[in-house]
Enzyme design. Structure first.
Site, PDB file in Angstrom:
ATOM      1  CE  LYS A 127      -3.051  27.063  -7.325  1.00  0.00           C
ATOM      2  NZ  LYS A 127      -2.147  27.018  -6.612  1.00  0.00           N
ATOM      3  CE  LYS A 163      -7.259  27.666  -8.151  1.00  0.00           C
ATOM      4  NZ  LYS A 163      -7.267  26.744  -7.593  1.00  0.00           N
ATOM      5  NE  ARG A 213      -4.989  18.147  -0.227  1.00  0.00           N
ATOM      6  CZ  ARG A 213      -3.916  19.301  -0.583  1.00  0.00           C
ATOM      7  NH1 ARG A 213      -2.927  18.830   0.764  1.00  0.00           N
ATOM      8  NH2 ARG A 213      -4.043  20.747  -1.293  1.00  0.00           N
ATOM      9  NE  ARG A 227      -7.329  22.170   2.722  1.00  0.00           N
ATOM     10  CZ  ARG A 227      -6.917  22.149   1.754  1.00  0.00           C
ATOM     11  NH1 ARG A 227      -5.403  21.802   1.220  1.00  0.00           N
ATOM     12  NH2 ARG A 227      -7.037  22.455   0.257  1.00  0.00           N
ATOM     13  NE  ARG A 235      -7.149  33.825   1.757  1.00  0.00           N
ATOM     14  CZ  ARG A 235      -5.338  34.070   2.342  1.00  0.00           C
ATOM     15  NH1 ARG A 235      -4.528  33.828   1.407  1.00  0.00           N
ATOM     16  NH2 ARG A 235      -5.788  34.710   3.860  1.00  0.00           N
ATOM     17  CG  ASP A 275      -6.955  20.679  -2.735  1.00  0.00           C
ATOM     18  OD1 ASP A 275      -6.920  19.333  -1.961  1.00  0.00           O
ATOM     19  OD2 ASP A 275      -5.970  21.992  -2.968  1.00  0.00           O
ATOM     20  CD  GLU A 283      -5.287  24.228  -6.139  1.00  0.00           C
ATOM     21  OE1 GLU A 283      -4.070  23.198  -5.391  1.00  0.00           O
ATOM     22  OE2 GLU A 283      -5.585  25.139  -5.678  1.00  0.00           O
ATOM     23  CG  ASN A 285      -2.603  20.270  -4.004  1.00  0.00           C
ATOM     24  OD1 ASN A 285      -1.882  21.382  -4.238  1.00  0.00           O
ATOM     25  ND2 ASN A 285      -3.771  19.976  -3.389  1.00  0.00           N
TER      26      ASN A 285
END
Length: 321
Positions: A127, A163, A213, A227, A235, A275, A283, A285
């Site tokens: 994050k 979050k 993603r 997504r 979400r 993301d 984000e 990841n």
């Protein structure tokens, strides 16, 4: 290509979803090429007085639910005996995980090729790492102070996403509107009464169309998946019920990837999932990014082949013993 010994530090192999799990897709590709595939869990890692070692299982894998692997051998091995080590333990990135990233670096003879580099994983909170690029992100605050967070919520007319910093899989993500009577109570819960900071981000309306993603291998975008959240949720995470759809990379997506690439390479972050919501990075990841299987199916690509290609090249460039 000479046969390599590839290790995977991961969650229990018994629990993987063979039609979804990205780590399993990497193992399948390595096994298909004739490499030795070994896996071990975080709890099997130890220091033997001289170097890091682990109880490892050499496995044969196949995409057959319920009988997706056979254990060919189980033995304790030093990590220096691996050509490549994939760090694929799922979040949360807790103290035990951070300890593991330090233990795996203790290779007395020579280190394996790491995908991803343990120090890079420690430095790149999923994050917080994106905050290095504020011009690419939605308006964002990190705080544990309720007045700061409530003020931020009040000033975002279209809503705010809250979050946990160490959250994953969509867990604990809330949407709050200005004047929401639950806001104070929700913030008290998420901040543990003001003891833990959270991420507050201006809501991006395009998120209803899905979040993207994008998978980067050695800094290059090689595929992606959109997504899409269900009608009764905000979400898009597949773990939270989001539906995968084909993603088309835009010029903006490629601009974001190009900005990140030099720093990702410098830190040894070779397999990354970013993301993107609308035109904004949200984000980065790096622990065990998912989406490979879905991107393969939707884009008719084979991302795991690109990753194993990279592993083979880097292993070939390692100094001889």
């Amino acid at each position: 290509m000479a046969t390599l010994t590839l290790g995977f530090l991961m969650d229990p192999l018994e629990t993987v979803r063979v039609d979804h799990d990205s780590t399993f897709a990497l193992m399948l590709e390595a096994h298909r090429r004739g490499h030795q595939v070994l896996y071990f869990e975080q709890g099997w890692l130890r220091f033997n007085g001289r170097c890091a070692e682990a109880r490892m299982r050499r496995v044969a894998v196949r995409r057959e639910p319920g009988r997706h692997f056979d254990v060919l051998e189980e033995a304790s091995r030093p990590l220096s005996g691996l050509d490549v080590l994939f760090m694929r333990k799922d979040p949360p990135v807790d103290a035990e995980f951070l300890h593991a990233t330090q233990l795996v670096e203790l290779c007395a003879e020579r280190s394996p090729v790491f995908i991803n580099d343990p120090a890079g994983i420690r430095d790149a909170n999923e994050k917080l790492f994106a905050l290095r690029y504020p011009d690419l992100m939605p308006d964002t605050r990190i705080s544990r102070e309720l007045p700061v967070l409530l003020d931020f919520i009040a000033r975002n007319a279209q809503g705010t996403i809250i979050k946990p910093i160490d959250g994953f899989g969509g867990k604990g993500i809330l949407f709050l509107s200005p004047g929401d009577r639950n806001a104070r109570s929700a913030l008290e819960l998420l901040t543990q009464g003001g003891r833990e900071a959270v991420v507050a981000q201006a809501y991006i309306p395009e998120s209803r169309l899905g979040d993207k993603r994008i998978i980067l291998v050695d800094g290059e975008p090689v595929g992606g998946v959109l997504r899409v959240p269900s009608g009764d949720d905000h979400r898009g995470n597949m773990a939270a019920g989001g539906t995968p759809r084909k993603a088309v990379l835009t010029d903006r997506d490629r601009e974001i990837c190009a900005r990140l690439a030099p720093e990702l390479r410098r830190r040894g972050l070779l397999l990354v999932g970013i993301d993107v919501l609308g035109d904004f990075l949200t984000e980065v990841n790096v622990t065990s990014p998912t989406g490979l299987v879905e991107a393969d199916q939707l884009d008719d690509v084979c991302i795991e082949a690109r990753v194993i290609d990279l592993a083979e090249r880097l292993a070939a460039e390692r100094p001889a013993r």
